[in-house]
Design a protein around this motif. Structure first.
Motif, PDB file in Angstrom:
ATOM      1  N   THR A  83       0.481  -1.004  -0.288  1.00  0.00           N
ATOM      2  CA  THR A  83      -0.244   0.120   0.217  1.00  0.00           C
ATOM      3  C   THR A  83       1.171   1.130  -0.090  1.00  0.00           C
ATOM      4  O   THR A  83       2.455   1.254   0.276  1.00  0.00           O
ATOM      5  N   THR A  84       0.091   2.274  -0.087  1.00  0.00           N
ATOM      6  CA  THR A  84       0.981   3.688  -0.031  1.00  0.00           C
ATOM      7  C   THR A  84       0.739   3.917   0.415  1.00  0.00           C
ATOM      8  O   THR A  84      -0.645   4.260   1.110  1.00  0.00           O
TER       9      THR A  84
ATOM     10  N   ASP B 249       7.101  10.256   0.322  1.00  0.00           N
ATOM     11  CA  ASP B 249       5.839   9.131   0.175  1.00  0.00           C
ATOM     12  C   ASP B 249       6.245   8.307   0.246  1.00  0.00           C
ATOM     13  O   ASP B 249       7.656   7.560   1.081  1.00  0.00           O
TER      14      ASP B 249
ATOM     15  N   LEU C  93       6.155   3.549   0.587  1.00  0.00           N
ATOM     16  CA  LEU C  93       5.418   2.059   0.082  1.00  0.00           C
ATOM     17  C   LEU C  93       5.469   1.008   1.176  1.00  0.00           C
ATOM     18  O   LEU C  93       6.880   0.925   1.409  1.00  0.00           O
TER      19      LEU C  93
ATOM     20  N   ARG D 295       5.026  -1.650 -12.720  1.00  0.00           N
ATOM     21  CA  ARG D 295       4.029  -1.540 -11.800  1.00  0.00           C
ATOM     22  C   ARG D 295       4.053  -2.993 -11.198  1.00  0.00           C
ATOM     23  O   ARG D 295       4.363  -3.932 -11.174  1.00  0.00           O
TER      24      ARG D 295
ATOM     25  N   VAL E  64       0.423  -0.482  -7.370  1.00  0.00           N
ATOM     26  CA  VAL E  64       1.527   0.742  -7.190  1.00  0.00           C
ATOM     27  C   VAL E  64       2.288   0.851  -7.808  1.00  0.00           C
ATOM     28  O   VAL E  64       2.461  -0.173  -8.696  1.00  0.00           O
TER      29      VAL E  64
ATOM     30  N   ARG F 254       2.565  12.934 -10.945  1.00  0.00           N
ATOM     31  CA  ARG F 254       1.481  12.358 -10.337  1.00  0.00           C
ATOM     32  C   ARG F 254       0.364  12.006 -10.486  1.00  0.00           C
ATOM     33  O   ARG F 254      -0.616  11.952 -10.372  1.00  0.00           O
TER      34      ARG F 254
ATOM     35  N   GLU G  79      -0.699   6.399  -7.224  1.00  0.00           N
ATOM     36  CA  GLU G  79      -0.793   5.371  -6.108  1.00  0.00           C
ATOM     37  C   GLU G  79       0.666   5.556  -7.150  1.00  0.00           C
ATOM     38  O   GLU G  79       1.324   4.364  -7.362  1.00  0.00           O
TER      39      GLU G  79
END
Length: 401
Positions: free
Chosen positions: A129-130, A155, A157, A318, A322, A340, A346
């Protein structure tokens, strides 16, 4: 998907040249905190390795040797990024890139292979998830005369397993330059402090650098010591919410995609106009000194009389839900955010990855150190953004037209 992590110390040699500051003449004196190489592997039908090294940069020659070596470990593709710490050995970090010093490349390769082997052994079922935090007081624009702080989007991850958060990869768009030019000891600088601040039992931490081309702690730091590193890193740790995901998401690791961008070198007229600019508006003496360094570097670049364009590869992959985008240079923050905005929330933008061209200026940036030392024409940043949006779309099946 299976995710693993490994790390190794990066050996340094006393007296070897240090990178990062144009006015630095001394070599490595000692170790303030050890330099590290981290490898995170993401394995499905395809195994991708993300390598993050505490170096000023990683050029394409070193990245290519690392990819070849990791293929022997059944790693299908590999990205190699530098944290851009200015307290590391010199690694050929000049505008346009140059060959990596042979012994630095050898030590980097050895540490990466060791970390990659450990990561493969560590692989376990996991999902991604982010999360993002806008961190106040961390950094601001380095531009002369622009001392206002900016809320910096950091950010993360987050790697979750059935037991909780197993690991985290942070990406902060901030130059890790808290330690000064007269510092003689190697250090991961801000990225190392972020790793320490987020560390917890059973949780590994990797700290990478994003679109940091025009962002630093120049106007927000209160000192240039380890105590200040820890204070700034605590801001990041305090704002990031590293919650485990209890709902496994998509687990595919897709093939990375790449798009080559050809960037025109500056014309003689552009160099002449830029070097005639002054730093009269600079807020302090150090800013004026840096501007003058930029003018000297710009004249040296012009003397090379390069005519052919620079070819750089912008890449995307990918992983689960994400998308990671790799930029081989120093993109300005607004341009990273433009990727972004166009490619989706994501998306995480990595800078200093898979090569090093230098600063990638936008069309509207006034003369600054960053634009002076860039080897390419204004607007190159927007060209890279366009390519990044397209390649990010291609790995999600939603390629922009």
């Amino acid at each position: 998907m299976r995710v693993g992590h490994g790390s190794q110390l990066l050996e340094v040699v006393p007296g070897e040249p240090m990178g990062g500051y144009a006015d630095r003449s001394h070599g490595v004196g000692g170790v303030l905190d050890p330099l590290e190489v981290h490898v995170v592997t993401f394995a499905g039908r395809h195994r991708l390795a993300l390598v993050v090294a505490d170096l000023i940069c990683v050029n394409t020659d070193a990245a290519g040797r690392i990819r070849a070596a990791l293929r022997e470990l059944r790693i299908d593709s590999c990205w190699v990024a530098a944290t851009h710490t200015h307290a590391s050995p010199e690694a050929g970090c000049t505008p346009g890139g140059e060959p990596t010093p042979a012994d630095v490349a050898r030590r980097l390769l050895a540490a990466t292979v060791g970390a990659a082997k450990a990561a493969i052994v560590d692989e376990q079922d996991a999902w991604l998830t982010t999360t993002r935090a806008d961190v106040a007081g961390l950094a601001g624009r380095r531009t002369s005369g622009d001392a206002d702080p900016v809320d910096i989007p950091v950010d993360a991850l987050v790697v979750s397993t059935a037991l909780g958060v197993a690991g985290v990869v942070t990406v902060s768009p901030v130059h890790p330059t808290v330690l000064p030019a007269d510092n003689r000891d190697v250090s991961a600088d801000l990225n190392g402090a972020i790793r320490r601040a987020l560390a917890a039992p059973g949780r590994w931490v990797v700290a990478a650098t994003g679109a940091a081309g025009d962002i630093s702690t120049r106007h927000t730091r209160r000192g240039r010591s380890t105590a200040e590193l820890d204070r700034l890193a605590a801001l990041v740790a305090g704002d990031l919410r590293l919650e485990p995901s209890h709902e496994p998401g998509p687990d595919a690791v897709r093939l990375p995609r790449s798009r080559t961008v050809r960037l025109a070198p500056k014309t003689a007229a552009e160099v002449t106009a830029a070097t005639r600019a002054t730093a009269a508006e600079a807020a302090d003496e150090r800013s004026r000194q840096v501007f003058e360094q930029g003018r000297r570097i710009a004249r040296d670049l012009a003397a090379r009389r390069r005519g052919e364009p620079y070819a750089v590869d912008v890449q995307a992959v990918r992983i689960g839900g994400v998308t990671l985008v790799a930029i081989p240079g120093e993109l300005f923050l607004e341009l990273g955010e433009a990727i972004r905005a166009a490619a989706g929330p994501e998306v995480i933008v990595l800078g200093y990855a898979n090569g090093y061209l230098g600063y990638l200026p936008s069309r509207s940036t006034p003369p600054t150190y960053e634009t002076l030392v860039s080897p390419v024409r204004p607007g190159s940043g927007e060209q890279v953004v366009d390519a990044a949006v397209q390649v990010a779309g291609s790995v999600t099946g939603e390629e922009s037209t």
